[in-house]
Motif scaffolding. Structure first.
Motif, PDB file in Angstrom:
ATOM      1  N   SER A   1       0.831  -1.202   0.000  1.00  0.00           N
ATOM      2  CA  SER A   1       0.000   0.000   0.000  1.00  0.00           C
ATOM      3  C   SER A   1       0.868   1.256   0.000  1.00  0.00           C
ATOM      4  CB  SER A   1      -0.978   0.002   1.170  1.00  0.00           C
ATOM      5  OG  SER A   1      -0.290   0.109   2.394  1.00  0.00           O
ATOM      6  N   VAL A   2       1.994   1.208   0.720  1.00  0.00           N
ATOM      7  CA  VAL A   2       2.899   2.353   0.740  1.00  0.00           C
ATOM      8  C   VAL A   2       3.482   2.563  -0.654  1.00  0.00           C
ATOM      9  CG1 VAL A   2       5.139   3.144   1.635  1.00  0.00           C
ATOM     10  CG2 VAL A   2       3.432   2.234   3.197  1.00  0.00           C
ATOM     11  N   LYS A   3       3.846   1.433  -1.313  1.00  0.00           N
ATOM     12  CA  LYS A   3       4.389   1.544  -2.665  1.00  0.00           C
ATOM     13  C   LYS A   3       3.338   2.096  -3.614  1.00  0.00           C
ATOM     14  CE  LYS A   3       7.927  -2.031  -2.487  1.00  0.00           C
ATOM     15  NZ  LYS A   3       8.316  -3.349  -2.954  1.00  0.00           N
ATOM     16  N   GLU A   4       2.092   1.645  -3.445  1.00  0.00           N
ATOM     17  CA  GLU A   4       1.018   2.132  -4.307  1.00  0.00           C
ATOM     18  C   GLU A   4       0.799   3.629  -4.094  1.00  0.00           C
ATOM     19  OE1 GLU A   4      -2.648  -0.058  -3.898  1.00  0.00           O
ATOM     20  OE2 GLU A   4      -1.675  -1.943  -4.394  1.00  0.00           O
ATOM     21  N   VAL A   5       0.832   4.005  -2.815  1.00  0.00           N
ATOM     22  CA  VAL A   5       0.643   5.433  -2.509  1.00  0.00           C
ATOM     23  C   VAL A   5       1.792   6.236  -3.094  1.00  0.00           C
ATOM     24  CG1 VAL A   5       0.600   7.106  -0.606  1.00  0.00           C
ATOM     25  CG2 VAL A   5      -0.762   5.025  -0.450  1.00  0.00           C
ATOM     26  N   ALA A   6       3.013   5.691  -2.918  1.00  0.00           N
ATOM     27  CA  ALA A   6       4.179   6.405  -3.444  1.00  0.00           C
ATOM     28  C   ALA A   6       4.102   6.485  -4.962  1.00  0.00           C
ATOM     29  CB  ALA A   6       5.461   5.708  -2.992  1.00  0.00           C
ATOM     30  N   ALA A   7       3.694   5.377  -5.596  1.00  0.00           N
ATOM     31  CA  ALA A   7       3.570   5.372  -7.050  1.00  0.00           C
ATOM     32  C   ALA A   7       2.494   6.346  -7.491  1.00  0.00           C
ATOM     33  CB  ALA A   7       3.257   3.948  -7.520  1.00  0.00           C
ATOM     34  N   ALA A   8       1.401   6.367  -6.735  1.00  0.00           N
ATOM     35  CA  ALA A   8       0.325   7.290  -7.075  1.00  0.00           C
ATOM     36  C   ALA A   8       0.798   8.734  -6.935  1.00  0.00           C
ATOM     37  CB  ALA A   8      -0.882   7.042  -6.192  1.00  0.00           C
ATOM     38  N   LYS A   9       1.587   9.011  -5.898  1.00  0.00           N
ATOM     39  CA  LYS A   9       2.106  10.374  -5.722  1.00  0.00           C
ATOM     40  C   LYS A   9       3.068  10.725  -6.845  1.00  0.00           C
ATOM     41  CE  LYS A   9       1.703  11.077  -0.752  1.00  0.00           C
ATOM     42  NZ  LYS A   9       2.429  11.280   0.491  1.00  0.00           N
ATOM     43  N   GLU A  10       3.884   9.745  -7.224  1.00  0.00           N
ATOM     44  CA  GLU A  10       4.826  10.002  -8.327  1.00  0.00           C
ATOM     45  C   GLU A  10       4.059  10.296  -9.615  1.00  0.00           C
ATOM     46  OE1 GLU A  10       7.965   7.198  -9.148  1.00  0.00           O
ATOM     47  OE2 GLU A  10       8.433   7.031  -7.006  1.00  0.00           O
ATOM     48  N   ASN A  11       3.003   9.492  -9.819  1.00  0.00           N
ATOM     49  CA  ASN A  11       2.195   9.721 -11.019  1.00  0.00           C
ATOM     50  C   ASN A  11       1.576  11.111 -11.000  1.00  0.00           C
ATOM     51  OD1 ASN A  11       2.672   7.309 -12.303  1.00  0.00           O
ATOM     52  ND2 ASN A  11       0.873   6.279 -11.425  1.00  0.00           N
ATOM     53  N   GLU A  12       1.068  11.495  -9.831  1.00  0.00           N
ATOM     54  CA  GLU A  12       0.461  12.816  -9.715  1.00  0.00           C
ATOM     55  C   GLU A  12       1.503  13.914  -9.943  1.00  0.00           C
ATOM     56  OE1 GLU A  12      -1.834  13.562  -6.159  1.00  0.00           O
ATOM     57  OE2 GLU A  12      -2.924  11.666  -6.412  1.00  0.00           O
ATOM     58  N   GLN A  13       2.698  13.676  -9.336  1.00  0.00           N
ATOM     59  CA  GLN A  13       3.759  14.686  -9.510  1.00  0.00           C
ATOM     60  C   GLN A  13       4.221  14.732 -10.970  1.00  0.00           C
ATOM     61  OE1 GLN A  13       6.829  13.639  -6.760  1.00  0.00           O
ATOM     62  NE2 GLN A  13       5.798  14.640  -5.015  1.00  0.00           N
ATOM     63  N   ARG A  14       4.301  13.563 -11.595  1.00  0.00           N
ATOM     64  CA  ARG A  14       4.713  13.522 -12.991  1.00  0.00           C
ATOM     65  C   ARG A  14       3.679  14.239 -13.870  1.00  0.00           C
ATOM     66  NH1 ARG A  14       4.944   7.878 -15.035  1.00  0.00           N
ATOM     67  NH2 ARG A  14       5.928   7.549 -13.075  1.00  0.00           N
ATOM     68  N   LYS A  15       2.391  13.951 -13.536  1.00  0.00           N
ATOM     69  CA  LYS A  15       1.340  14.588 -14.321  1.00  0.00           C
ATOM     70  C   LYS A  15       1.377  16.093 -14.118  1.00  0.00           C
ATOM     71  CE  LYS A  15      -1.923  10.752 -14.498  1.00  0.00           C
ATOM     72  NZ  LYS A  15      -3.213  10.242 -14.022  1.00  0.00           N
ATOM     73  N   GLU A  16       1.638  16.513 -12.890  1.00  0.00           N
ATOM     74  CA  GLU A  16       1.692  17.954 -12.618  1.00  0.00           C
ATOM     75  C   GLU A  16       2.885  18.595 -13.338  1.00  0.00           C
ATOM     76  OE1 GLU A  16       1.526  18.943  -8.415  1.00  0.00           O
ATOM     77  OE2 GLU A  16      -0.306  17.747  -8.166  1.00  0.00           O
ATOM     78  N   THR A  17       4.006  17.864 -13.314  1.00  0.00           N
ATOM     79  CA  THR A  17       5.174  18.416 -14.023  1.00  0.00           C
ATOM     80  C   THR A  17       4.943  18.440 -15.521  1.00  0.00           C
ATOM     81  OG1 THR A  17       6.201  16.222 -13.972  1.00  0.00           O
ATOM     82  CG2 THR A  17       6.902  17.810 -12.305  1.00  0.00           C
ATOM     83  N   GLU A  18       4.237  17.428 -16.025  1.00  0.00           N
ATOM     84  CA  GLU A  18       3.944  17.407 -17.451  1.00  0.00           C
ATOM     85  C   GLU A  18       2.992  18.552 -17.805  1.00  0.00           C
ATOM     86  OE1 GLU A  18       4.370  12.619 -18.283  1.00  0.00           O
ATOM     87  OE2 GLU A  18       2.366  13.516 -18.322  1.00  0.00           O
ATOM     88  N   LYS A  19       2.029  18.812 -16.917  1.00  0.00           N
ATOM     89  CA  LYS A  19       1.107  19.925 -17.164  1.00  0.00           C
ATOM     90  C   LYS A  19       1.850  21.238 -17.111  1.00  0.00           C
ATOM     91  CE  LYS A  19      -3.138  17.899 -15.395  1.00  0.00           C
ATOM     92  NZ  LYS A  19      -4.143  17.964 -14.320  1.00  0.00           N
ATOM     93  N   LYS A  20       2.757  21.357 -16.185  1.00  0.00           N
ATOM     94  CA  LYS A  20       3.517  22.608 -16.091  1.00  0.00           C
ATOM     95  C   LYS A  20       4.413  22.783 -17.302  1.00  0.00           C
ATOM     96  CE  LYS A  20       3.702  22.940 -11.096  1.00  0.00           C
ATOM     97  NZ  LYS A  20       4.554  22.847  -9.926  1.00  0.00           N
ATOM     98  N   ASP A  21       5.000  21.671 -17.731  1.00  0.00           N
ATOM     99  CA  ASP A  21       5.902  21.755 -18.893  1.00  0.00           C
ATOM    100  C   ASP A  21       5.102  22.054 -20.174  1.00  0.00           C
ATOM    101  OD1 ASP A  21       8.159  21.244 -17.360  1.00  0.00           O
ATOM    102  OD2 ASP A  21       8.129  19.069 -17.758  1.00  0.00           O
ATOM    103  N   ALA A  22       3.896  21.554 -20.243  1.00  0.00           N
ATOM    104  CA  ALA A  22       3.109  21.744 -21.444  1.00  0.00           C
ATOM    105  C   ALA A  22       2.567  23.146 -21.405  1.00  0.00           C
ATOM    106  CB  ALA A  22       1.938  20.774 -21.490  1.00  0.00           C
TER     107      ALA A  22
END
Length: 164
Positions: free
Chosen positions: A143-164
């Motif tokens: 569950s911690v890995k899933e949460v961490a992965a989910a946070k990474e995905n969210e951060q990646r998506k946010e960085t992708e949105k910022k970059d776009a």
């Protein structure tokens, strides 16, 4: 009427007895108080003891020749029996103590066996608890890995949105 006493032989005998008894008693008391009587009595006792000793020895010899036990043999046998009884009593006590120790050791071995089975069941329960804890830990890690992965995905998506 004149009273005549009939002839009573018993009263006459009683009178004779009383008179002679007092006379003889006096005479014996006087003779027994003399030293000669004591010496005579001592000699008589010595002769009597020698006679008794001779009879005892001849009886023992006769019994030995007749192959019969004498008083001494019987008293020796009695003392041997008493000693034997004492030894049997001691052996009986030792056997009873040994049996009680064996019974105690059997009880101890039963308790040890019971403790072994209790320990085995406790080991099984501990293994089950450890497995359950491992599963919980793995589930938490997942569950911690899933949460961490989910946070990474969210951060990646946010960085992708910022970059776009």
């Amino acid at each position: 009427m004149s009273k005549q006493n009939p002839f009573d032989p018993f009263s006459m005998w009683k009178d004779v007895y009383d008179k002679t008894e007092s006379h003889w008693s006096k005479m014996f008391n006087e003779s027994m108080s003399k030293e000669d009587f004591s010496e005579w009595m001592g000699q008589f006792l010595n002769v009597y003891l020698q006679y008794q000793n001779m009879i005892q020895q001849s009886t023992e010899k006769y019994l030995a020749q007749a192959n019969m036990p004498s008083r001494t043999d019987l008293s020796n046998l009695a003392s041997l029996l008493v000693n034997l009884e004492a030894k049997v009593d001691n052996l009986e006590e030792m056997i009873e103590e040994d049996l009680s120790h064996q019974i105690n050791s059997l009880n101890v071995s039963r308790e040890v066996n019971r403790l072994k089975t209790d320990m085995k069941s406790l080991d099984k329960k501990l293994d089950q608890i450890l497995e359950a804890l491992k599963k919980q830990a793995e589930a938490k890690e997942a569950s911690v890995k899933e949460v961490a992965a989910a946070k990474e995905n969210e951060q990646r998506k946010e960085t992708e949105k910022k970059d776009a």
